[in-house]
Scaffold this motif. Structure first.
Motif, mmCIF file in Angstrom:
data_model
loop_
_atom_site.group_PDB
_atom_site.id
_atom_site.type_symbol
_atom_site.label_atom_id
_atom_site.label_comp_id
_atom_site.label_asym_id
_atom_site.label_seq_id
_atom_site.Cartn_x
_atom_site.Cartn_y
_atom_site.Cartn_z
ATOM 1 N N ALA A 80 0.809 -1.226 0.000
ATOM 2 C CA ALA A 80 0.000 0.000 0.000
ATOM 3 C C ALA A 80 0.840 1.273 0.000
ATOM 4 O O ALA A 80 0.533 2.224 -0.702
ATOM 5 N N GLN A 81 1.926 1.281 0.791
ATOM 6 C CA GLN A 81 2.734 2.505 0.860
ATOM 7 C C GLN A 81 3.471 2.771 -0.442
ATOM 8 O O GLN A 81 3.493 3.884 -0.948
ATOM 9 N N THR A 82 4.049 1.707 -0.979
ATOM 10 C CA THR A 82 4.734 1.832 -2.264
ATOM 11 C C THR A 82 3.744 2.296 -3.327
ATOM 12 O O THR A 82 4.058 3.125 -4.179
ATOM 13 N N ARG A 83 2.552 1.760 -3.213
ATOM 14 C CA ARG A 83 1.515 2.070 -4.168
ATOM 15 C C ARG A 83 1.192 3.555 -4.161
ATOM 16 O O ARG A 83 1.092 4.196 -5.217
ATOM 17 N N ALA A 84 1.061 4.125 -2.973
ATOM 18 C CA ALA A 84 0.762 5.553 -2.866
ATOM 19 C C ALA A 84 1.882 6.374 -3.507
ATOM 20 O O ALA A 84 1.629 7.319 -4.262
ATOM 21 N N ASP A 85 3.135 5.986 -3.232
ATOM 22 C CA ASP A 85 4.272 6.695 -3.821
ATOM 23 C C ASP A 85 4.237 6.617 -5.341
ATOM 24 O O ASP A 85 4.475 7.599 -6.043
ATOM 25 N N LEU A 86 3.942 5.414 -5.846
ATOM 26 C CA LEU A 86 3.951 5.218 -7.292
ATOM 27 C C LEU A 86 2.802 5.980 -7.964
ATOM 28 O O LEU A 86 2.961 6.515 -9.063
ATOM 29 N N GLU A 87 1.668 6.069 -7.262
ATOM 30 C CA GLU A 87 0.541 6.847 -7.809
ATOM 31 C C GLU A 87 0.947 8.305 -7.994
ATOM 32 O O GLU A 87 0.695 8.911 -9.037
ATOM 33 N N ASP A 88 1.603 8.847 -6.956
ATOM 34 C CA ASP A 88 2.052 10.237 -7.060
ATOM 35 C C ASP A 88 3.096 10.404 -8.154
ATOM 36 O O ASP A 88 3.114 11.406 -8.868
ATOM 37 N N LEU A 89 3.954 9.381 -8.283
ATOM 38 C CA LEU A 89 4.962 9.423 -9.336
ATOM 39 C C LEU A 89 4.299 9.497 -10.713
ATOM 40 O O LEU A 89 4.693 10.300 -11.567
ATOM 41 N N VAL A 90 3.258 8.681 -10.908
ATOM 42 C CA VAL A 90 2.578 8.670 -12.203
ATOM 43 C C VAL A 90 1.901 10.015 -12.469
ATOM 44 O O VAL A 90 1.955 10.537 -13.587
ATOM 45 N N HIS A 114 -8.582 -1.911 -10.907
ATOM 46 C CA HIS A 114 -9.823 -2.394 -10.303
ATOM 47 C C HIS A 114 -10.105 -1.608 -9.022
ATOM 48 O O HIS A 114 -11.109 -1.798 -8.376
ATOM 49 N N ASP A 115 -9.159 -0.736 -8.671
ATOM 50 C CA ASP A 115 -9.227 -0.006 -7.412
ATOM 51 C C ASP A 115 -9.924 1.335 -7.633
ATOM 52 O O ASP A 115 -9.412 2.205 -8.338
ATOM 53 N N ILE A 116 -11.090 1.495 -7.025
ATOM 54 C CA ILE A 116 -11.913 2.684 -7.256
ATOM 55 C C ILE A 116 -11.223 3.944 -6.749
ATOM 56 O O ILE A 116 -11.168 4.965 -7.427
ATOM 57 N N ASP A 117 -10.639 3.868 -5.549
ATOM 58 C CA ASP A 117 -9.924 5.028 -4.997
ATOM 59 C C ASP A 117 -8.816 5.488 -5.934
ATOM 60 O O ASP A 117 -8.634 6.675 -6.185
ATOM 61 N N GLU A 118 -8.077 4.493 -6.416
ATOM 62 C CA GLU A 118 -6.954 4.804 -7.297
ATOM 63 C C GLU A 118 -7.454 5.474 -8.575
ATOM 64 O O GLU A 118 -6.873 6.454 -9.063
ATOM 65 N N ALA A 119 -8.566 4.957 -9.105
ATOM 66 C CA ALA A 119 -9.118 5.501 -10.346
ATOM 67 C C ALA A 119 -9.505 6.967 -10.167
ATOM 68 O O ALA A 119 -9.220 7.806 -11.023
ATOM 69 N N VAL A 120 -10.136 7.273 -9.034
ATOM 70 C CA VAL A 120 -10.581 8.651 -8.799
ATOM 71 C C VAL A 120 -9.387 9.552 -8.479
ATOM 72 O O VAL A 120 -9.287 10.677 -8.965
ATOM 73 N N TYR A 121 -8.460 9.038 -7.693
ATOM 74 C CA TYR A 121 -7.307 9.841 -7.275
ATOM 75 C C TYR A 121 -6.439 10.247 -8.465
ATOM 76 O O TYR A 121 -5.939 11.368 -8.540
ATOM 77 N N LEU A 122 -6.292 9.324 -9.412
ATOM 78 C CA LEU A 122 -5.354 9.576 -10.499
ATOM 79 C C LEU A 122 -5.954 10.351 -11.671
ATOM 80 O O LEU A 122 -5.309 11.216 -12.247
ATOM 81 N N PRO A 152 -14.073 16.158 0.673
ATOM 82 C CA PRO A 152 -15.453 15.663 0.505
ATOM 83 C C PRO A 152 -15.794 15.379 -0.967
ATOM 84 O O PRO A 152 -16.537 14.440 -1.263
ATOM 85 N N GLY A 153 -15.237 16.189 -1.863
ATOM 86 C CA GLY A 153 -15.465 15.957 -3.298
ATOM 87 C C GLY A 153 -14.985 14.592 -3.708
ATOM 88 O O GLY A 153 -15.649 13.872 -4.473
ATOM 89 N N PHE A 154 -13.830 14.211 -3.181
ATOM 90 C CA PHE A 154 -13.246 12.905 -3.494
ATOM 91 C C PHE A 154 -14.177 11.787 -3.036
ATOM 92 O O PHE A 154 -14.481 10.857 -3.785
ATOM 93 N N SER A 155 -14.691 11.928 -1.794
ATOM 94 C CA SER A 155 -15.578 10.900 -1.245
ATOM 95 C C SER A 155 -16.838 10.765 -2.076
ATOM 96 O O SER A 155 -17.334 9.662 -2.312
ATOM 97 N N LYS A 156 -17.335 11.913 -2.528
ATOM 98 C CA LYS A 156 -18.570 11.883 -3.310
ATOM 99 C C LYS A 156 -18.359 11.135 -4.628
ATOM 100 O O LYS A 156 -19.157 10.277 -5.020
ATOM 101 N N LEU A 157 -17.266 11.483 -5.286
ATOM 102 C CA LEU A 157 -16.944 10.825 -6.567
ATOM 103 C C LEU A 157 -16.742 9.325 -6.362
ATOM 104 O O LEU A 157 -17.249 8.495 -7.121
ATOM 105 N N ARG A 158 -16.011 9.030 -5.320
ATOM 106 C CA ARG A 158 -15.698 7.656 -4.999
ATOM 107 C C ARG A 158 -16.985 6.859 -4.785
ATOM 108 O O ARG A 158 -17.150 5.751 -5.284
ATOM 109 N N ALA A 159 -17.938 7.484 -4.034
ATOM 110 C CA ALA A 159 -19.204 6.821 -3.749
ATOM 111 C C ALA A 159 -19.989 6.576 -5.036
ATOM 112 O O ALA A 159 -20.602 5.519 -5.212
#
Lengths: 251, 263
Positions: free
Chosen positions: B167-177, B193-201, B236-243
């Motif tokens: 998970a930690q490496t993943r967060a770093d790599l997301e920011d890198l991308v 397949h990860d909804i959070d990742e899809a919205v975050y990126l 909150p915007g992130f949570s809404k999108l995620r939901a």
């Protein structure tokens, strides 16, 4: 493991066997089983002279020529067959047929076509060495990782680059396995080819000694062949360690 | 830039036909960062392999830069999920990155500089001489990203690239991308397949149904370009999108009867 320990392990068993042979043969009066001491005496006399140039070297050169040719043929054809499923289906039965023929029976046939010179002996070595190399190369090429193959495709790595950096390297652990088997087959065939119609070489010399009832000399030839085997497999291991450093490092 | 029109993909063989992709249509604009999310087994990887020209479509059309895809399009790079298998174990890190550049007409100095810059961009400037298997999983995936970056693609496809890292490496790599994309402004298609990742990126999320796949919905991510793991994710915007994405994906999964999950 310390180097000292390792050395002790490597040389331990050979020393014990050597000592046992020495002790148990020491009082032997059997003409066909002379004491090791007289075999060793004959060894120095027989092989540390002109025979190195006249018999040992020609044998090794024939082996080297046959082995190298088998490597080129085996890897070349193996890559072609491994890359083409159609070609593989077409040639597989023929390969199985040819592989099943024991190379020594080819000696009389090869004499008819290639005479009794060096060419025949080299061809005998090739006829035996090529199979393990060829079949292992085919398997190695077939087992290329699909993700790596996709990577090459996606990045436009084609042609010679693909052959060199993907196909040959992927297959190299298998190719090395085949080459190692081929080396021991090659040494055997080198000797056998020299037992027929030859005028020099290790196989020829050993047979000559046997026919001339020079029993300690005959035994010394057998000893020399064994030592050559050890030496060549040591050389092989050095090359392998370089070629497959990535492979051994990975595991 | 990237057009997928009525894409359909049917696998057949061994007496079984599987309709992996039913009818897929979506568009990605030049320089856009689109994430594609869907339930597991919904043909995401199939879609990506079709776009990359590694797999022929059964029907429909894919265009990259206006040209129909019939083989791997030039100027398109892929980062695969299986980082351990997409790097050449017999090549050092720098050579792995340099290999796809061999066909480019670059001087040795230029090529070396590109390799160096790409590896520096992913924080691996001191691992040039290492072999991939001497690196951790996250670092290996960084090498794969550096290889894609050095290739200077116009389109970069990523197939669940962080599914196998912690998970930690993943967060770093997301920011890198995100950083890579913001610097280069290339077109990105990121499958996960990860909804959070899809919205975050992403700037936009394309949601896929289960197999046979079609587009369920598309969602514009109206979050600022400047994102960070802590702030953005608690927004909150992130949570809404995620939901919203979550409920769509769950609705898509609902009618699946057990034992008939598409693979």
């Amino acid at each position: 493991m310390t180097i000292l320990r390792r050395t002790a392990l490597v040389f331990g068993l050979p020393s014990v066997l050597f000592a046992a042979w020495w002790v148990f043969s020491a009082g032997s009066v059997d003409f066909y089983r002379p004491p090791l001491s007289s075999i060793l005496a004959a060894f120095a006399e027989t092989w540390f002279g002109s025979r190195i140039r006249d018999d040992v070297l020609p044998s090794l050169l024939r082996l080297a020529a046959g082995y190298s040719l088998a490597l080129v043929l085996g890897i070349g054809l193996g890559v072609l067959i491994g890359l083409s499923p159609r070609l593989r289906i077409a040639v597989e039965p023929v390969l199985e047929f040819l592989r099943a023929i024991p190379p020594p029976v080819l000696v009389p046939i090869l004499i008819l076509f290639a005479g009794i010179g060096d060419l025949m002996k080299v061809l005998v070595v090739v006829s035996g060495c090529v199979w393990p190399i060829l079949l292992n190369t085919v398997e190695g090429v077939r087992a290329i990782d699909p993700v790596l193959a996709d990577t090459c495709k996606a990045y436009g790595i084609r042609g010679a680059d693909r052959l060199r950096h993907l196909v040959l390297r992927s297959a190299s652990p298998q190719i090395v396995t085949g080459a190692r088997q081929a080396l021991s087959v090659g040494i055997i065939l080198m000797v056998i080819s020299e037992m027929f119609a030859a005028s020099s070489g290790l196989g020829f010399t050993v047979v000559q000694f046997q026919r001339g009832f020079q029993i300690p000399e005959m035994w010394s030839g057998v000893l020399l062949l064994g030592l050559l085997g050890v030496l060549l497999s040591g050389l092989f291991r050095l090359v392998e360690r370089r070629v497959l450093a990535w492979y051994h490092g990975q595991r | 830039m990237l057009d997928v029109k009525h894409l359909r993909k049917v696998y057949s063989g061994h007496g079984r036909t599987v309709e992996a992709i039913g009818d897929l249509t979506f568009h990605v604009a030049a320089g856009e960062f689109v994430t594609v999310v869907g339930p597991s087994g919904c043909g995401k990887t199939t879609l990506l392999r079709c776009i990359a020209g590694l797999l022929p479509a059964t029907a429909g059309e894919i265009r990259v830069d206006g040209r129909p895809v019939s083989g791997p399009p030039p100027g398109l790079a892929v980062v695969f999920q299986e980082y351990g298998r997409s790097l050449f174990p017999w090549l050092r890190v720098a050579d792995n990155v340099a290999l796809p550049l061999r066909r480019r007409k670059l001087s040795t100095v230029e090529r070396r500089k590109r390799v160096h810059d790409a590896l520096a961009a992913v924080g691996l400037h001191d691992s040039l001489e290492a072999f991939p298997w001497q690196l951790s999983g996250g670092m290996q995936q960084r090498v794969a990203i550096a290889r894609a970056v050095a290739y200077e693609p116009r389109v970069l496809l990523m197939d669940e690239p962080f599914a196998a890292v912690d998970a930690q490496t993943r967060a770093d790599l997301e920011d890198l991308v995100r950083d890579v994309w913001r610097q280069l402004r290339i077109t990105m298609v990121f499958v996960t397949h990860d909804i959070d990742e899809a919205v975050y990126l992403g700037q936009r999320v394309v949601m896929l149904s289960r197999s046979p796949t079609h587009v369920l919905d598309e969602l514009t991510v109206d979050l600022p370009d400047e994102r960070d793991q802590l702030g953005t994710r608690s927004d909150p915007g992130f949570s809404k999108l995620r939901a919203r994405v979550y409920s769509q994906i769950r609705a898509a999964k609902a009618p699946v009867d057990l034992g008939k999950t598409a693979s």
